[in-house]
Design an enzyme around this catalytic site. Structure first.
Site, PDB file in Angstrom:
ATOM      1  N   GLU A   1      -2.548   0.495   2.134  1.00  0.00           N
ATOM      2  CA  GLU A   1      -1.571  -0.418   1.325  1.00  0.00           C
ATOM      3  C   GLU A   1      -1.801  -1.804   1.091  1.00  0.00           C
ATOM      4  O   GLU A   1      -0.926  -2.591   1.183  1.00  0.00           O
ATOM      5  CB  GLU A   1      -0.085  -0.219   1.938  1.00  0.00           C
ATOM      6  CG  GLU A   1      -0.018   1.480   2.149  1.00  0.00           C
ATOM      7  CD  GLU A   1       1.574   1.635   2.620  1.00  0.00           C
ATOM      8  OE1 GLU A   1       2.261   0.848   3.128  1.00  0.00           O
ATOM      9  OE2 GLU A   1       1.889   2.873   2.930  1.00  0.00           O
TER      10      GLU A   1
ATOM     11  N   GLU B   1      -0.752  11.843   2.510  1.00  0.00           N
ATOM     12  CA  GLU B   1       0.471  11.984   3.212  1.00  0.00           C
ATOM     13  C   GLU B   1       1.448  12.728   2.336  1.00  0.00           C
ATOM     14  O   GLU B   1       2.593  12.292   1.706  1.00  0.00           O
ATOM     15  CB  GLU B   1       0.952  10.751   3.319  1.00  0.00           C
ATOM     16  CG  GLU B   1       0.117   9.668   4.156  1.00  0.00           C
ATOM     17  CD  GLU B   1       0.770   8.255   4.439  1.00  0.00           C
ATOM     18  OE1 GLU B   1       1.829   7.775   3.956  1.00  0.00           O
ATOM     19  OE2 GLU B   1      -0.122   7.547   4.881  1.00  0.00           O
TER      20      GLU B   1
END
Ligand code: G3I
Length: 377
Positions: free
Chosen positions: A163, A268
């Site tokens: 991220e 995810e």
């Protein structure tokens, strides 16, 4: 009895015998038919993974462990390898749980992920507070060297950087960017590659189907490649909704990343079925909102109509994954069942969400059937 009649009766008798035999064979093969599971169904396509929490790692959730071993062939540690947990003080590491996690993967011959080496969130305080670039560079080096070395040959792939991008594809103003400058990403990949030359190295992020962010990832990967720095894959987290992102954008992203010559993993996956405050997208963990009846519409059970919608959505996205299976390594679900998904507590605490393939009793849902049906003959 004339000869013709005898012949007819004989043929009839033989016919019945053949039919009985065939039925017998059919029954037998049905009885011994292998039960299809996710990992078996997709064994020629990609790995099927799941993120496991501490309870599962410590094998305190026995139903969860049974399900894990039966259905999945890859694991990710949901929280236990994050910086604040594994390296809480500059000179002390905490490996008790991560060692158990890695042993679980080894004992069950599972593809074992490391998640994650460099992330601005769940960081140890001393890192978040460091402003000196030499000191931070030392911390980073020690962190990556120590952990990657410890699990060399045991961890199969690392989410090296997690991220690092804003929604417009620019670099996030994290403590790493502020103190170390934009080269921190390259440094992290280089450190990981030299600590374990054989381990797969991934860049992992959410909202990777948004065009601007997609372009940001493409730039990031190209930059590493142009400098000869090893990167093996892009991890599209896949925290998605019932309608967003569109199937077209999912496919465009898989293509854009695989066109760079790296593998794509869905790292995810979960599909929220709950209303989204402020039409929030993605997985920015710092956001939180108030709970209310309107925001928690299915506290006890998911209505059939939504179960069907969820099943269709899973089917549609798995069709895309199968279409691009040659460029995909893995599809990992973020949690073993609806009871322990992070989405029960984010972005509003205490809701009942239903984003996975197994329900709170560890039973397969319609969504599970719809995914498996893609592979049933
Ligand atoms: O460990 C404490 C526990 O001691 C305490 O009693 C409890 C009270 O709330 O909190 C526990 O910590 C929580 C931790 O999960 C373990 O359950 C944290 O508050 C909570 O913030 C943390 O959330 C995790 C989140 O990352 C932040 O690290 C979620 O479980 C985890 O699913 C989520 O995973 C991230 C990926 O790593 C990166 N991509 C997005 C994804 C979803 O946010």
């Amino acid at each position: 009895m004339n000869t013709n009649r005898k012949k007819g009766m004989f043929l009839c008798f033989m016919g019945i015998l053949i039919m009985l035999h065939a039925c017998g064979e059919k029954n037998t093969s049905k009885d011994t038919q292998e039960v299809l599971t996710l990992q078996k169904a997709f064994s020629n396509d990609f790995l099927i993974g799941v993120a496991i929490n501490r309870q599962l790692i410590e094998e305190r959730d026995s139903l969860g462990v049974q399900l894990l071993i039966k259905e999945f062939n890859a694991i990710s540690p949901e929280n236990e390898m994050k910086w604040m947990n594994i390296h809480p003080q500059p000179d002390s590491f905490y490996f008790d749980i991560s060692d158990k996690y890695v042993a679980l993967g080894e004992n069950n011959d599972m593809f074992t992920l490391g998640h994650t080496l460099v992330w601005h969130s769940q960081l140890a305080d001393y890192m978040a507070q460091t402003t000196d670039s030499t000191l931070m560079a030392d911390y980073l080096k020690d962190h990556i060297n120590t952990i990657v070395n410890r699990y060399k040959g045991k961890i199969d792939a690392w989410d090296v950087v997690n991220e690092a991008l804003n929604e417009d594809g620019t670099l996030r103003e994290s403590v790493f960017l502020k103190v170390l400058g934009e080269d921190y990403i390259e440094t992290a990949f280089q450190l990981a590659a030299s600590a374990d030359p054989d381990v797969k190295l991934l860049y992992n992020d959410y909202n990777l189907c948004n065009p601007e962010k997609r372009e940001g990832v493409v730039r990031l990967v190209k930059r590493l490649q142009e400098k000869g720095i090893k990167i093996d894959g892009v991890g599209m987290q896949g925290h998605w909704g019932l309608t967003q992102p569109s199937l077209a954008e999912i496919e465009k992203s898989i293509k854009a990343y695989s066109d760079l010559g790296v593998k794509v993993s869905i790292t995810e996956l979960d599909i929220t079925v709950l209303p989204n405050p402020w039409d929030l997208e993605g997985a920015e963990v710092s956001q939180n909102f108030e709970n209310s009846e309107k925001m928690n519409p299915y506290p006890d059970e998911l209505p059939d109509s939504v179960k069907i919608q969820l099943a269709q959505r899973y089917k549609d996205i798995f069709k895309i994954f199968l279409k691009h299976k040659d460029n995909m390594d893995r599809v990992t679900f973020w949690g073993i069942n609806d009871g322990n998904t992070w989405l029960n507590n984010w972005p509003i605490r205490g809701r009942s969400n239903y984003p996975l393939l197994f329900d709170r009793e560890y039973l397969p849902k319609k969504a599970y059937d719809s995914v498996l049906a893609l592979k049933a003959n």
